[in-house]
Scaffold this active site. Sequence first.
Site, PDB file in Angstrom:
ATOM      1  N   ILE A 274      19.396  -4.387   4.256  1.00  0.00           N
ATOM      2  CA  ILE A 274      20.049  -3.974   3.009  1.00  0.00           C
ATOM      3  C   ILE A 274      21.558  -4.191   3.157  1.00  0.00           C
ATOM      4  CG2 ILE A 274      20.511  -2.018   1.471  1.00  0.00           C
ATOM      5  CD1 ILE A 274      17.649  -3.061   1.343  1.00  0.00           C
TER       6      ILE A 274
ATOM      7  N   ASN B 238      13.629   4.787   4.141  1.00  0.00           N
ATOM      8  CA  ASN B 238      12.699   3.777   4.633  1.00  0.00           C
ATOM      9  C   ASN B 238      11.590   4.461   5.417  1.00  0.00           C
ATOM     10  OD1 ASN B 238      11.800   1.082   5.440  1.00  0.00           O
ATOM     11  ND2 ASN B 238      12.651   1.525   7.475  1.00  0.00           N
TER      12      ASN B 238
ATOM     13  N   SER C 164       0.830  -1.214   0.000  1.00  0.00           N
ATOM     14  CA  SER C 164       0.000   0.000   0.000  1.00  0.00           C
ATOM     15  C   SER C 164       0.863   1.262   0.000  1.00  0.00           C
ATOM     16  CB  SER C 164      -0.986   0.008   1.177  1.00  0.00           C
ATOM     17  OG  SER C 164      -0.318   0.160   2.400  1.00  0.00           O
TER      18      SER C 164
ATOM     19  N   HIS D  73       8.953   3.726   8.642  1.00  0.00           N
ATOM     20  CA  HIS D  73       8.756   2.822   9.779  1.00  0.00           C
ATOM     21  C   HIS D  73       7.503   3.271  10.542  1.00  0.00           C
ATOM     22  CE1 HIS D  73       9.995  -0.097  12.787  1.00  0.00           C
ATOM     23  NE2 HIS D  73       9.616   0.781  13.706  1.00  0.00           N
TER      24      HIS D  73
HETATM   25  C1  GRF Z   1       4.104  -0.515   6.643  1.00  0.00           C
HETATM   26  O1  GRF Z   1       3.518  -0.281   7.896  1.00  0.00           O
HETATM   27  C2  GRF Z   1       5.547  -0.126   6.665  1.00  0.00           C
HETATM   28  O2  GRF Z   1       5.819   0.986   7.435  1.00  0.00           O
HETATM   29  C3  GRF Z   1       6.163  -1.322   7.301  1.00  0.00           C
HETATM   30  O3  GRF Z   1       5.482  -2.410   6.730  1.00  0.00           O
HETATM   31  C4  GRF Z   1       4.173  -1.996   6.345  1.00  0.00           C
HETATM   32  C5  GRF Z   1       4.044  -2.295   4.889  1.00  0.00           C
HETATM   33  O4  GRF Z   1       2.753  -2.086   4.429  1.00  0.00           O
HETATM   34  N1  GRF Z   1       7.586  -1.307   7.184  1.00  0.00           N
HETATM   35  P1  GRF Z   1       2.477  -2.024   2.875  1.00  0.00           P
HETATM   36  O5  GRF Z   1       3.080  -3.266   2.249  1.00  0.00           O
HETATM   37  O6  GRF Z   1       3.094  -0.777   2.350  1.00  0.00           O
HETATM   38  O7  GRF Z   1       0.981  -2.024   2.747  1.00  0.00           O
END
Ligand code: GRF
Length: 247
Positions: free
Chosen positions: A97, A111, A22, A113
């Site tokens: 990575i 990234n 997403s 988080h």
């Molecule tokens: C997100 O919460 C991101 O911050 C974390 O993993 C989740 C990934 O969600 N690292 P998506 O695949 O982008 O829907």
Amino acid sequence: MPAPRTAPRRARIAVLASGGGSNLQALLDHFAGPAAHVGDIVWVGSDRADAGALSRAEKAGAATGVVEHPADGNGLLAQLDRAGADTLVLAGYLKLIPAAVVHAFHGKLLNVHPALLPAFGGSGMYGPRIHAAVLEHGVTITGVTVHFVNEHFDRGPIIAQWPVPVLPGDSVANLAARVLRVEHRLFPLCVAAVASDAIVLGEDGRVHGHLDVPIGVAVPAWRFGLVPDTEAHDDSFPGDVARLFPR
Ligand code: GRF
């Protein structure tokens, strides 16, 4: 004589994702819309051949690939080189990575988080585990962190943070959803800012620069606040608690 005009360099952005994608979708939408002048998402890679992120990328017409050996830095670098990538974005990528890639993309690797680092980060802190730990500790404010990536999980210099309230009765699922909506909003802005060099990682190891604010948005009014529990949002959030830019 005036200097000849040169076209601004367009960023070539690669994205790595392990899950549903997403955040990747938010990036695809941003670079097909408001940030179309900044650059293009040229390649999407995943360590999982069945990742939803790859299907989203294919649907958007982006080139894709599977990272067969995520710890093999030279292999991953070869894939990124073939794509001509100059910016690398981790959007829910669960593998560390390799150092060779961290060095090659120094200042151009970021990234997202789903918590306020340095709390609730590090090895093993991903997905629902993060939000479960947040609830277990009883913290009242969590949020989103976008940061440059180094060789350690969730430890690089912080580019931006956005607070999200933990509300009484929250479950892991609805807290995760509230945080994810903020990720979708904050991450594309930061990726565009790094891709366009509006935000840079200085030689002092610190983050410098400012958000590339779209025309018509007054900079002093560009503030981020607590997000209401609805899909609808605009640029004037109530609760002006965190001014992120300019730093
Ligand atoms: C997100 O919460 C991101 O911050 C974390 O993993 C989740 C990934 O969600 N690292 P998506 O695949 O982008 O829907």
